[in-house]
Motif scaffolding. Sequence first.
Motif, mmCIF file in Angstrom:
data_model
loop_
_atom_site.group_PDB
_atom_site.id
_atom_site.type_symbol
_atom_site.label_atom_id
_atom_site.label_comp_id
_atom_site.label_asym_id
_atom_site.label_seq_id
_atom_site.Cartn_x
_atom_site.Cartn_y
_atom_site.Cartn_z
ATOM 1 N N THR A 76 0.845 -1.195 0.000
ATOM 2 C CA THR A 76 0.000 0.000 0.000
ATOM 3 C C THR A 76 0.881 1.246 0.000
ATOM 4 N N SER A 80 -3.969 6.058 6.285
ATOM 5 C CA SER A 80 -5.133 6.760 6.808
ATOM 6 C C SER A 80 -5.268 6.422 8.288
ATOM 7 N N SER A 83 -8.476 4.594 8.810
ATOM 8 C CA SER A 83 -8.404 3.196 8.383
ATOM 9 C C SER A 83 -7.627 2.354 9.393
ATOM 10 N N SER A 91 -4.448 1.406 4.632
ATOM 11 C CA SER A 91 -5.430 1.840 3.636
ATOM 12 C C SER A 91 -6.285 0.650 3.239
ATOM 13 N N SER A 93 -8.883 0.546 1.261
ATOM 14 C CA SER A 93 -9.178 0.485 -0.176
ATOM 15 C C SER A 93 -7.975 -0.037 -0.969
ATOM 16 N N GLU A 94 -6.774 0.415 -0.639
ATOM 17 C CA GLU A 94 -5.585 -0.064 -1.360
ATOM 18 C C GLU A 94 -5.320 -1.542 -1.086
ATOM 19 N N ARG A 111 -5.078 5.412 -3.000
ATOM 20 C CA ARG A 111 -6.336 5.817 -2.354
ATOM 21 C C ARG A 111 -6.718 7.242 -2.730
ATOM 22 N N THR A 118 -13.611 6.123 -0.364
ATOM 23 C CA THR A 118 -12.257 6.002 -0.907
ATOM 24 C C THR A 118 -12.240 4.894 -1.948
ATOM 25 N N CYS A 119 -11.392 5.075 -2.935
ATOM 26 C CA CYS A 119 -11.246 4.054 -3.977
ATOM 27 C C CYS A 119 -9.783 4.006 -4.393
ATOM 28 N N ALA A 120 -9.296 2.790 -4.554
ATOM 29 C CA ALA A 120 -7.952 2.545 -5.091
ATOM 30 C C ALA A 120 -8.095 1.490 -6.176
#
Length: 128
Positions: A76, A80, A83, A91, A93-94, A111, A118-120
């Motif tokens: 990652t 966060s 997170s 992270s 999302s990651e 991220r 959040t999106c990765a």
Amino acid sequence: MIAAGLGCRKGTSAEALLSALAAACSQAGISRESVSVLATGEIKRHEPGLIQLAERLRLPLRIIDEASLKGAEGRTKTVSKHSLAQTATPSLSEAAALAAAGEASELIVARLVADGATCALARSKDHS
């Protein structure tokens, strides 16, 4: 294969998650249709917005277990505090994107935060 790892605050709408996904795809220069799986952590298994988004996009929603998230943690890129406090991973999302895309995967979008979600994005290197 491209996996979208998603995270969100409790009660985040499918629209907000879609906004984060669209922003990540735009940053990667890919179409949303090139994403083949959505992924998140066990803590978000019953999150209505995530379930609705997967149904709307007709994509599988992979729930990644804690061990797999931990296994992807070393790859990652962002940290966060939220997170870490909620999932013990830097992270969600990651890590979810990387775990869903497989061991030989790499982040193509770190991220990205949009509308409380959040999106990765991670791409599998196996099928390039």
